[in-house]
Design a protein around this motif. Structure first.
Motif, PDB file in Angstrom:
ATOM      1  N   ASN A  22       0.802  -1.227   0.000  1.00 49.40           N
ATOM      2  CA  ASN A  22       0.000   0.000   0.000  1.00 49.40           C
ATOM      3  C   ASN A  22       0.836   1.280   0.000  1.00 49.40           C
ATOM      4  N   GLN A  23       2.130   1.149  -0.254  1.00 50.13           N
ATOM      5  CA  GLN A  23       2.996   2.328  -0.351  1.00 50.13           C
ATOM      6  C   GLN A  23       3.355   2.562  -1.814  1.00 50.13           C
ATOM      7  N   SER A  24       3.112   3.766  -2.290  1.00 48.17           N
ATOM      8  CA  SER A  24       3.369   4.089  -3.685  1.00 48.17           C
ATOM      9  C   SER A  24       4.853   3.954  -4.016  1.00 48.17           C
ATOM     10  N   THR A  25       5.138   3.434  -5.200  1.00 51.04           N
ATOM     11  CA  THR A  25       6.525   3.296  -5.647  1.00 51.04           C
ATOM     12  C   THR A  25       6.944   4.455  -6.550  1.00 51.04           C
ATOM     13  N   GLU A  26       6.145   5.509  -6.553  1.00 49.37           N
ATOM     14  CA  GLU A  26       6.373   6.620  -7.485  1.00 49.37           C
ATOM     15  C   GLU A  26       7.779   7.192  -7.379  1.00 49.37           C
ATOM     16  N   ASN A  27       8.295   7.320  -6.170  1.00 53.10           N
ATOM     17  CA  ASN A  27       9.630   7.895  -5.976  1.00 53.10           C
ATOM     18  C   ASN A  27      10.659   6.842  -5.567  1.00 53.10           C
ATOM     19  N   PHE A  28      10.337   5.570  -5.800  1.00 48.49           N
ATOM     20  CA  PHE A  28      11.231   4.480  -5.424  1.00 48.49           C
ATOM     21  C   PHE A  28      12.354   4.317  -6.436  1.00 48.49           C
ATOM     22  N   GLY A  29      13.513   3.889  -5.941  1.00 48.63           N
ATOM     23  CA  GLY A  29      14.558   3.338  -6.782  1.00 48.63           C
ATOM     24  C   GLY A  29      14.493   1.823  -6.690  1.00 48.63           C
ATOM     25  N   ILE A  30      15.377   1.143  -7.404  1.00 51.88           N
ATOM     26  CA  ILE A  30      15.383  -0.321  -7.387  1.00 51.88           C
ATOM     27  C   ILE A  30      15.662  -0.858  -5.984  1.00 51.88           C
ATOM     28  N   ASP A  31      16.640  -0.258  -5.295  1.00 47.36           N
ATOM     29  CA  ASP A  31      16.987  -0.750  -3.957  1.00 47.36           C
ATOM     30  C   ASP A  31      15.811  -0.614  -3.003  1.00 47.36           C
ATOM     31  N   ASP A  32      15.074   0.499  -3.117  1.00 48.75           N
ATOM     32  CA  ASP A  32      13.900   0.693  -2.254  1.00 48.75           C
ATOM     33  C   ASP A  32      12.879  -0.412  -2.483  1.00 48.75           C
ATOM     34  N   ALA A  33      12.627  -0.711  -3.756  1.00 46.04           N
ATOM     35  CA  ALA A  33      11.634  -1.738  -4.086  1.00 46.04           C
ATOM     36  C   ALA A  33      12.086  -3.111  -3.616  1.00 46.04           C
ATOM     37  N   VAL A  34      13.361  -3.424  -3.823  1.00 46.06           N
ATOM     38  CA  VAL A  34      13.888  -4.726  -3.391  1.00 46.06           C
ATOM     39  C   VAL A  34      13.761  -4.880  -1.879  1.00 46.06           C
ATOM     40  N   ASP A  35      14.110  -3.826  -1.142  1.00 49.20           N
ATOM     41  CA  ASP A  35      14.020  -3.884   0.321  1.00 49.20           C
ATOM     42  C   ASP A  35      12.590  -4.129   0.784  1.00 49.20           C
ATOM     43  N   LYS A  36      11.631  -3.546   0.085  1.00 49.06           N
ATOM     44  CA  LYS A  36      10.225  -3.699   0.476  1.00 49.06           C
ATOM     45  C   LYS A  36       9.683  -5.078   0.105  1.00 49.06           C
ATOM     46  N   ILE A  37      10.113  -5.601  -1.034  1.00 41.90           N
ATOM     47  CA  ILE A  37       9.568  -6.880  -1.500  1.00 41.90           C
ATOM     48  C   ILE A  37      10.190  -8.050  -0.749  1.00 41.90           C
ATOM     49  N   ARG A  38      11.473  -7.979  -0.462  1.00 45.46           N
ATOM     50  CA  ARG A  38      12.109  -9.034   0.312  1.00 45.46           C
ATOM     51  C   ARG A  38      11.670  -8.945   1.770  1.00 45.46           C
ATOM     52  N   GLY A  39      11.747 -10.062   2.472  1.00 55.75           N
ATOM     53  CA  GLY A  39      11.360 -10.055   3.874  1.00 55.75           C
ATOM     54  C   GLY A  39      11.388 -11.449   4.453  1.00 55.75           C
ATOM     55  N   LYS A  40      10.842 -11.585   5.615  1.00 54.54           N
ATOM     56  CA  LYS A  40      10.873 -12.844   6.338  1.00 54.54           C
ATOM     57  C   LYS A  40      10.053 -13.906   5.624  1.00 54.54           C
ATOM     58  N   VAL A  41      10.637 -15.093   5.498  1.00 53.21           N
ATOM     59  CA  VAL A  41       9.946 -16.219   4.868  1.00 53.21           C
ATOM     60  C   VAL A  41       8.639 -16.499   5.612  1.00 53.21           C
ATOM     61  N   GLY A  42       7.558 -16.675   4.856  1.00 50.90           N
ATOM     62  CA  GLY A  42       6.259 -16.965   5.442  1.00 50.90           C
ATOM     63  C   GLY A  42       5.367 -15.752   5.586  1.00 50.90           C
ATOM     64  N   THR A  43       5.944 -14.554   5.461  1.00 53.88           N
ATOM     65  CA  THR A  43       5.131 -13.340   5.515  1.00 53.88           C
ATOM     66  C   THR A  43       4.608 -13.010   4.122  1.00 53.88           C
ATOM     67  N   VAL A  44       3.635 -12.116   4.057  1.00 49.55           N
ATOM     68  CA  VAL A  44       2.969 -11.788   2.789  1.00 49.55           C
ATOM     69  C   VAL A  44       3.320 -10.367   2.370  1.00 49.55           C
ATOM     70  N   VAL A  45       3.623 -10.185   1.093  1.00 46.50           N
ATOM     71  CA  VAL A  45       3.799  -8.859   0.519  1.00 46.50           C
ATOM     72  C   VAL A  45       2.673  -8.630  -0.489  1.00 46.50           C
TER      73      VAL A  45
END
Length: 199
Positions: free
Chosen positions: A98-121
């Motif tokens: 639910n956070q806009s990626t309008e001002n995201f770079g690649i690293d920002d997006a990768v950090d948000k998409i990756r995460g703890k196994v078993g959690t939902v993005v």
């Protein structure tokens, strides 16, 4: 410690972040060594580096890039949650959790998409042909990125590609070399294009 105390007494406390001062001091010491291959990573950078060299991380399995300043799926990785969910090359990622990626770079997006196994993005996706963006909720799994792959060309040429030098590359290379030796390959091309290095 004396210099840190002096800074604490002279500057607005809200503007001083002790961890950043410590990181800066360590960075300065490391730089003073004069070795371009000796570097200091802050905790977050160290975590990302460890994931890169291990070839495994918690995520959904997509390669992403910027297309017309929009975070875009370059390709879903085979046999990953992203592929099973139906993500496609060219999909535009408009929001992550639910956070806009309008001002995201690649690293920002990768950090948000990756995460703890078993959690939902949750991704808000737009692709050509859709009337409106679609929400994808995808559970993270352990994603293992292959270091090596090989294919056989029509002229019996084995093309052996090495994508990165991580912890897995030795075993994967030996396995591929054995398979090529046992095949009907007459020649081998070693493809190191776009390999960023590694261990």
């Amino acid at each position: 410690k004396q210099q840190l105390a002096r800074l604490d007494s002279k500057y607005d406390q809200d503007k001083i972040k002790d961890p950043e001062l410590v990181y800066g001091a360590i960075q300065g010491m490391v730089n003073a060594v004069g070795d371009p291959y000796t570097v200091y990573f802050k905790p977050k950078d160290s975590q990302n580096f460890s994931q890169q060299i291990s070839g495994a991380f918690g995520g959904i399995g997509i390669e992403i890039g910027m297309r017309k300043n929009i975070v875009t799926v370059i390709a879903p990785i085979k046999n990953t949650p992203a592929e099973r969910a139906g993500l496609r090359a060219g999909d535009q990622i408009l929001k992550i959790d639910n956070q806009s990626t309008e001002n995201f770079g690649i690293d920002d997006a990768v950090d948000k998409i990756r995460g703890k196994v078993g959690t939902v993005v949750t991704l808000l996706i737009y692709r050509d042909g859709l009337e409106k963006p679609v929400v994808y909720s995808i559970k993270r799994e352990t994603i293992k990125i292959p270091a090596v792959n090989w294919t056989m060309q029509d002229d019996n040429t084995a093309v052996l590609s090495i994508y990165v030098f991580n912890k897995n590359v030795d075993d994967e290379f030996k396995k591929a070399a054995r398979e090529i030796t046992e095949s009907n390959a007459k020649r081998i091309v070693l493809d190191l294009r776009n390999n960023p290095g590694g261990l």
